[in-house]
Design an enzyme around this catalytic site. Structure first.
Site, PDB file in Angstrom:
ATOM      1  N   HIS A 173      15.573 -34.364  25.454  1.00 10.77           N
ATOM      2  CA  HIS A 173      15.106 -32.983  25.678  1.00 10.77           C
ATOM      3  C   HIS A 173      15.431 -32.094  24.477  1.00 10.77           C
ATOM      4  CE1 HIS A 173      14.907 -33.436  30.341  1.00 10.77           C
ATOM      5  NE2 HIS A 173      13.859 -33.935  29.735  1.00 10.77           N
ATOM      6  N   ASP A 175      23.056 -34.032  30.583  1.00  9.23           N
ATOM      7  CA  ASP A 175      22.556 -33.326  31.758  1.00  9.23           C
ATOM      8  C   ASP A 175      22.546 -34.223  32.995  1.00  9.23           C
ATOM      9  OD1 ASP A 175      22.229 -31.180  30.123  1.00  9.23           O
ATOM     10  OD2 ASP A 175      20.041 -31.124  30.211  1.00  9.23           O
ATOM     11  N   HIS A 235      18.149 -38.165  35.066  1.00  8.20           N
ATOM     12  CA  HIS A 235      17.610 -36.921  34.505  1.00  8.20           C
ATOM     13  C   HIS A 235      16.448 -37.251  33.574  1.00  8.20           C
ATOM     14  CE1 HIS A 235      17.661 -32.784  33.096  1.00  8.20           C
ATOM     15  NE2 HIS A 235      17.801 -33.184  31.860  1.00  8.20           N
ATOM     16  N   HIS A 239      20.158 -37.484  25.254  1.00  8.27           N
ATOM     17  CA  HIS A 239      18.795 -37.674  25.749  1.00  8.27           C
ATOM     18  C   HIS A 239      17.847 -36.822  24.918  1.00  8.27           C
ATOM     19  CE1 HIS A 239      20.125 -34.072  27.908  1.00  8.27           C
ATOM     20  NE2 HIS A 239      18.879 -33.823  28.278  1.00  8.27           N
ATOM     21  N   ASP A 286      16.330 -29.091  24.003  1.00  7.62           N
ATOM     22  CA  ASP A 286      17.528 -28.255  23.949  1.00  7.62           C
ATOM     23  C   ASP A 286      18.786 -29.072  23.657  1.00  7.62           C
ATOM     24  OD1 ASP A 286      17.337 -29.396  26.538  1.00  7.62           O
ATOM     25  OD2 ASP A 286      18.598 -27.827  27.394  1.00  7.62           O
ATOM     26  N   HIS A 333      25.530 -27.881  29.999  1.00  4.17           N
ATOM     27  CA  HIS A 333      25.155 -26.513  30.374  1.00  4.17           C
ATOM     28  C   HIS A 333      26.271 -25.819  31.146  1.00  4.17           C
ATOM     29  CE1 HIS A 333      20.802 -26.720  29.363  1.00  4.17           C
ATOM     30  NE2 HIS A 333      20.962 -28.000  29.636  1.00  4.17           N
TER      31      HIS A 333
END
Length: 258
Positions: free
Chosen positions: A57, A130, A113, A55, A59, A168
């Site tokens: 994002h 995520d 998400h 995705h 990070d 994560h």
């Protein structure tokens, strides 16, 4: 058979390196930062052959440009999102073939998400970004509870021995919430002890397995009476469906500070 190495990044991210083949090739999954990836590639004498993104994002994609400055790599990512330098836009049902590792991964659309989030699954491996965490799931930044719930049900339908590689190191915090939802869940308590020992040694709590997640993850247990009853107590009303239960506990987790 490929092996998977974890590369810590930022405070709690994991970048994954899928390694195998005669040339010690590596596929880089969700490189939020190029620095730790380059260091790991050089330390293990690996040759990167592709970048996979789940995705948009930062990070998870912030290191793409830096890696491409050093290595001429194909970049794969979700068609419904803007991924830096993405040459291969993927949709549900597509496949990613990595000949250097004899690796073929199936693409699953798992919005929630983010709107266009995807997962990569194959060879007993699941890279789910995520969306699914150990003992938890991602926040709903762009999608709806119904989308996230449907996405989690897709993932949990994969074989139970599937190894879950998420983005994560949230397991300890997620288990604290799971223990509040199901204080009598012995599997949660036992895994809390395992996770505490792993983290004390500086080791990751991942990968998990779908079999374990079915026992400890409240977001996958919304049809279990104890989870439904906890959600009803929390919200003060009767909940008729698993989706309603999921919606309540996701909002509950958003505000949880345990």
């Amino acid at each position: 058979m490929a092996t998977v190495l974890h590369v810590p990044a930022f405070e709690d991210n994991y970048i994954w390196l899928v390694v195998g083949g005669k040339m010690n090739s590596a596929v880089v999954v969700d490189p939020g930062d190029e620095g730790p990836v380059i260091e790991a590639l050089e330390r293990h004498r690996l040759t990167p052959v592709a970048i996979l993104c789940t995705h948009h994002h930062n990070d998870h994609v912030g290191g793409v440009a830096g890696l491409l400055e050093r290595y001429p790599l194909p970049v794969y990512g979700p068609a419904a999102e803007s991924i830096p330098h993405c040459q291969h836009s993927l949709r549900d049902g597509d496949h990613v073939d990595i000949p250097a590792l004899s690796l073929q991964l199936s693409v699953l659309d798992i919005p929630g998400h983010t709107r266009g989030h995807i997962a990569y699954s194959g060879h007993g491996l699941l890279f789910c970004g995520d969306t699914l965490f150990s003992a938890g799931c991602g926040r709903l930044f762009e999608g709806t509870p119904a989308q996230m719930f449907a996405s989690l049900m897709r993932l949990v339908a994969l074989p139970e021995d599937t190894a879950v590689y998420c983005g994560h190191e949230y397991t300890a915090a997620n288990l604290r919430f799971a223990a509040v939802v199901e204080p009598d869940n012995r599997d949660v308590r036992v895994h809390q002890q395992t996770v505490q020992q792993l983290r004390a040694r500086g080791q990751p709590t991942l990968p998990s397995t779908l079999a374990l997640e079915k026992r400890i993850n409240p977001f996958l247990r919304t049809s279990v009476p104890s989870v439904r009853q906890a959600a009803e107590r929390h919200t003060g009303r009767t909940l008729e469906t698993a989706l309603e239960v999921f919606t309540v506990i996701r909002r509950w987790k958003d505000d949880f500070r345990g």
